[in-house]
Each structure stands twice: as C-alpha cells, then as structure tokens.
Design an enzyme around this catalytic site. Structure first.
Site, mmCIF file in Angstrom:
data_model
loop_
_atom_site.group_PDB
_atom_site.id
_atom_site.type_symbol
_atom_site.label_atom_id
_atom_site.label_comp_id
_atom_site.label_asym_id
_atom_site.label_seq_id
_atom_site.Cartn_x
_atom_site.Cartn_y
_atom_site.Cartn_z
ATOM 1 N N HIS A 195 0.817 -1.209 0.000
ATOM 2 C CA HIS A 195 0.000 0.000 0.000
ATOM 3 C C HIS A 195 0.855 1.264 0.000
ATOM 4 O O HIS A 195 0.622 2.204 -0.761
ATOM 5 C CB HIS A 195 -0.893 0.022 1.249
ATOM 6 C CG HIS A 195 -1.832 -1.132 1.359
ATOM 7 N ND1 HIS A 195 -2.313 -1.807 0.268
ATOM 8 C CD2 HIS A 195 -2.376 -1.728 2.446
ATOM 9 C CE1 HIS A 195 -3.126 -2.758 0.678
ATOM 10 N NE2 HIS A 195 -3.178 -2.743 1.992
ATOM 11 N N GLU A 437 -0.501 -12.996 -20.605
ATOM 12 C CA GLU A 437 -0.127 -12.892 -19.193
ATOM 13 C C GLU A 437 0.340 -14.208 -18.602
ATOM 14 O O GLU A 437 0.811 -14.233 -17.461
ATOM 15 C CB GLU A 437 -1.322 -12.391 -18.382
ATOM 16 C CG GLU A 437 -1.796 -11.010 -18.770
ATOM 17 C CD GLU A 437 -3.027 -10.594 -17.995
ATOM 18 O OE1 GLU A 437 -2.880 -9.970 -16.927
ATOM 19 O OE2 GLU A 437 -4.145 -10.902 -18.456
ATOM 20 N N ASP A 461 1.919 -10.121 -14.383
ATOM 21 C CA ASP A 461 1.481 -11.509 -14.210
ATOM 22 C C ASP A 461 2.359 -12.481 -14.986
ATOM 23 O O ASP A 461 2.604 -13.600 -14.528
ATOM 24 C CB ASP A 461 0.020 -11.669 -14.646
ATOM 25 C CG ASP A 461 -0.945 -11.374 -13.502
ATOM 26 O OD1 ASP A 461 -0.541 -11.532 -12.334
ATOM 27 O OD2 ASP A 461 -2.088 -10.993 -13.775
ATOM 28 N N CYS A 508 2.013 -3.496 -21.328
ATOM 29 C CA CYS A 508 1.290 -2.616 -20.410
ATOM 30 C C CYS A 508 1.609 -2.888 -18.947
ATOM 31 O O CYS A 508 1.007 -2.281 -18.065
ATOM 32 C CB CYS A 508 -0.222 -2.723 -20.638
ATOM 33 S SG CYS A 508 -0.904 -4.358 -20.317
#
Length: 576
Positions: A195, A437, A461, A508
C-alpha cells in the site's frame, strides 16, 4: 551518530526531513476488567470508534478519487471498510467484551490475533497478505479508543519536511498525509506493490520500505535522508552529507523540469522509428494526467475498479457512462478498455464473492467472465454502446485457450445483435485484442494471431506465473526478476511474432514504464508502450536517445543468453 539502513526502493526521489514516528498503537493496549454496570458504556465506546473510523475511511476514499492519488487506492480503502463491517471482527469483539467483561481495545486485539492466525494458514499468498489489512483496521480503531489518532506536526520553519516512519502504513493513513508537508515515507515492512509503495508513487513522494527495525532505531524529530531511488535511509546525517543530498535532489528536480519540455515532442528514435506512448488508467478521473503528458491514447483501462468494494454491481448504464466519459475525453486517440479482471487479490463483494483454495490460479479474469455470462454480456453491451463516442478497443485478460477467445468473441457478437435489434448505435468494427499474461499464451501465439486484432503483454502476471513468484510476498520478492532469460524470451517472442504477422503488440505491465528497460524493448521491436502517466516523459527521453538499428542486433544477442547476471550487465550497457 550517523548510520545508514538499506531497504527496498519503491518511489523515486530524495527527501530530507525530520522523523515523525507513527504510533504502533497495538503495543500500547492494556487488559482490564469492566464492571457489569459499565459494560454498555464499553460497548458504546466500541460503536463510537467503529463509526469514527468508518467516517475517516469514507472521507479518505473521497480524497483518493480527487485526481491527485492513484485510484487503485480507493479499492484498498474499500477493502478496509469491508473488514470494518465484517462480523468476524466487530461482532466477535462485542461478544468478548460481554463474556469476558474486558475493555474494547483488548477485545479487538484478541479477535485480531484469531483472524490473523486464520489468514496465516491460507496457502494462497494473495489472501494471506490480507492479514495486514485486518491489523491496520484494528490499529485505527485502537488509536481512536486510546484517544491519540496521531496527528502530524505543523509545517516546519527550517525548510525541511516531515519523514513519516512507521512499522507499516495503510492506504488510508497514507492518503491522509497528502495535504501535509510530507517529504517521504519509511516503513519496517512492505514491498514494491505494498500500500505504501503504491500511494507514494501516485503522490510522487520518495519512499523506502522493508527496513525491518527502523522504527525502533530512530527518534521523533531526528534528521533523516530518504533516497527512494537507491533504497537507502541515512539517520542523523552530518552537514556534509545533507549538503551532498541537497545537491543531488536539486539535480533530480532540474531533470524533471527538463523532462516537461518533452511533453509535446513526438516519441521518435534517432533513426526515425515512431513509438506510441499510451497510459494505464482506472477511471475517467485519470484522463487529465494522460492529457497533461500528451499521451498517444489509453493502452489499458482497468474496468474492475468499477466493480470492487461495493455490494451491488454497476449496471449497464453506469458502466456505459464511465466508458463514454473516457472516450469522449480522448475522441481522436485509441482507448483500450480491458474487460473486468476480477479474482485473486481483486475479489467481489456479496453474492459474487467466492472462496478458492488458490485464487491466483483459479476463477479469475476471462475465466470469471465466461463463468458469469450475464455479467459479461452487460459489460460488453456497455462497451459497444460507448464505442460510438471514440476509438474504442476491447481487450480480454488472461487468455490461455482458443475456446476462451471463441466464447468471448461469440458473446461480443451476441451483444452486437441485441443492440442492432434495439437500434442502438455502436461501432461494428471495434477491434478486439487479448492479453498475454501466462506462459501458455506466449508459447502458443498462433491461436491468438488468427482470431484477434492486437495483443498486449501484461508483464506483471507474466513474470509472476513464469517464475512462480508472488511479487507481493516479502519473503520471495527478491526472486521476482523481470530480466530472467525465460521472461525475456517470452516477451521478445511475442513482440516478434506480432511483427511477422502484422499484429500490433504493446506492453502494459510495470516494465513498460521503467526507463531502464526502454531500449531493451525497442531492440526487441516494441513500438507501443503503455504505463502510468507519471512515467511517460522519462520513457520518451530514452526513446529520443535510442538508435533501433544499433540496438536490435545487441538485443538479439541478449535474448540468446541464459545467465541472469550476463543479461543484467548487457541490458545496463544498452544505454551507454
């Protein structure tokens, strides 16, 4: 005495300031008995604390969506609101107060320890990591109950900012610091996708995490330097060190101001190769950032953030309005919208939530969409309706099988047929692409190339699944290596296959926004990069300095290497 600590660099830049220790309230909880006649008062204390924290989180969620911070943070806050409403936490704490006649703080901590232990038993690392959210929610409640929420000091007169030092920071804590004179963040725990890291990057505040015991080694108001580029914290620096880092910080700020001059410069290599620089967004509010850096379009709109943290799913009209807003804001530029990628660490609430033994390998992304065809069809109708307002491209996540592509395309055709029957306008020729991915997709590209209009490589991923590494797990994060030879072969092979068959390919994932990899990708043949808007100008600078004709043969030699150390050395030399 000056000393240096090394951690993980998660948000670039240099900060010089005074330590502000964030209280670890859970260490201050005492256990005492409550007289029967005061039990109702104790329950009321708990209820008031819950209401206070709920109000704080709702306010912080609104702050997160104001455009200054990453909208993904809103999902983290929603998750903590869910924890706060979970009867396993609050109702059980009430029961403990009544049965044990104990104080509310103690009851919360006891129930927190029960829940944390349950999370620790879960094999899946994504779910296991959520124990941190339970701890952070309880700590917020305890701080309210103890009466010291931990306000920040006022702005200092000596020109130095405030460096927040904590064991860990929740997204709510971090957003709450936004309007203060915060120069940097330092925490004992965390990784690149924690976070603290995500919010710090979104606010462009230097941060170093994973320093283990720094909170125990520094004192309030002590001077500290945070180097978020090198992952270093220097405690009690002398005047010479401070001056050195002031100079280094000025150089970085000058570099940033120079980068702004590139905003309207076309991304073209020295030998004339044009490159498209696109952005990754989570909603309409992110378009302003994309425009500010003159992005060539949107390469990834993550629609799942419309679905997360709510008890009722967005209907077709709500989705249509969100997609239309982005397309209308960028009417002449391509906008690639990914169908919802839920599952794993992005779970839905309520009736749509589900428990899986290993969500990262379970019903997620396109698998979830095809298992819920009604929900998927609603999204596809909304997307097609929005296509009348701009240059929409639809992207399907985590494809691995031909039948997944065929079923997705069949549902798109069904949505088109329904809209035609209803005489609703849409673009009949909307391009449909897929994300690479998983290794299975990268190794069997033919079925994608025959069926789709474009491909996009999701490196986050792809690396995770290729190396069997959970990048959010601090214990193994050091093994998460974007330059592993296997990863580079999968990425390079996908880019080259797309070029052979005339199929556009973009990247991306986080690698696309890291200027250290820009010339590597250019040498592979990549011409479409998609990243957070904050990284566009740095990557553009690398493109403007690159000569693809000179890079290509060097990169081909790198792709034939099978030793990670040699690969890393060769990639570092590309920019020289």
């Amino acid at each position: 005495m000056t000393f240096t600590l090394h951690g993980l660099p998660v948000s670039q830049g240099i900060a010089i300031g005074h330590v502000h220790l964030v209280s670890h309230a859970l260490l201050e909880v005492n256990h005492y008995h409550v007289a029967p006649k005061h039990l109702q008062d104790e329950l009321a204390r708990l209820e008031d604390a819950v209401a206070t924290v709920q109000g704080e989180l709702v306010g912080l969620k609104a702050a997160a969506s104001s455009g200054q911070s990453h909208t993904e943070v809103g999902a983290f806050v929603d998750l903590q609101l869910m924890m706060l409403a979970d009867p396993m936490l609050i109702d059980s704490a009430r029961s403990q107060i009544e049965s044990r006649r104990c104080n509310a703080e103690w009851a919360l901590v006891q129930q927190m320890e029960v829940l944390v232990e349950q999370f620790r038993q879960i094999e899946d690392p994504y779910l296991r990591e959520r124990q941190a959210d339970v701890v952070q929610v309880v700590e917020r409640l305890v701080k309210v109950l103890l009466g010291h929420p931990g306000h920040l000091p006022p702005k200092r007169r000596d020109g130095f900012g405030t460096i927040v030092v904590a064991h860990d920071l929740s997204p709510a804590d971090t957003i709450g610091f936004r309007d203060h004179n915060i120069a940097g963040f330092v925490t004992d725990v965390g990784g690149p996708t924690s976070h603290t890291a995500i919010v710090a990057r979104s606010l462009s505040i230097p941060a170093v995490v994973g320093l283990h015991h720094i909170r125990d080694l520094v004192e309030d108001n002590e001077l500290i330097i945070v180097d978020g580029t090198r992952g270093v914290a220097i405690v009690a620096p002398d005047d010479t060190i401070v001056e050195e880092y002031r100079l280094r910080r000025s150089e970085l700020e000058l570099e940033r101001s120079k980068l702004n001059r590139l905003k309207d410069t076309k991304a073209t290599t020295l030998d004339g190769e044009d490159v498209n620089l696109l952005t990754n967004i989570e909603g309409p509010k992110d378009v302003a950032q994309s425009k500010a850096v003159s992005a060539d379009g949107v390469g990834l709109y993550r629609t799942e953030f419309l679905f997360l943290g709510r008890d009722t799913l967005p209907d077709e009209d709500e989705q249509y309005e969100a997609y239309r807003a982005v397309l209308k804001a960028m009417p002449t530029k391509p906008v690639t919208i990914r169908t919802f990628d839920v599952g794993a660490d992005k779970a839905l609430n309520g009736a749509h939530s589900r428990s899986e033994p290993n969500p990262a390998l379970g019903l997620r992304a396109v698998r979830y969409s095809l298992a819920e065809p009604k929900m998927f069809l609603t999204q596809l109708r909304a997307l097609l309706r929005a296509s009348a307002h701009g240059k929409l491209q639809i992207m399907i996540p985590m494809l691995a099988h031909a039948h997944e592509i065929d079923q997705s395309l069949a549902l798109i055709e069904k949505a088109k047929a329904e809209l035609r029957a209803e005489k609703v306008k849409f673009n009949e020729q909307v391009p449909v692409g897929g994300m690479i991915e998983v290794p299975a997709a990268a190794l069997s590209l033919g079925m994608f190339i025959r069926r789709l209009s474009f491909l996009s490589i999701g490196t986050n991923d792809l690396i995770q699944y290729t190396l069997a590494i959970d990048r959010s797990d601090e214990a193994v994060v050091h093994l998460y290596d974007p330059l592993h030879p296997a990863v580079l072969k999968l990425i390079g092979g996908t880019i080259q296959a797309g070029a052979r068959f005339g199929l556009p390919v973009s990247v991306c994932g986080e690698m696309a926004g890291d200027p250290a990899y820009t010339q590597l990708f250019l040498g592979m043949g990549l011409r479409n990069f998609s990243m957070h808007p904050a990284h566009i100008l740095e990557v553009k600078q690398q493109i403007l300095r690159a000569d693809v004709g000179e890079l290509a043969p060097r990169v081909q030699r790198i792709l034939r290497m099978d030793e990670q150390a040699r690969v890393r050395e060769a990639v570092e030399r590309l920019g020289n």
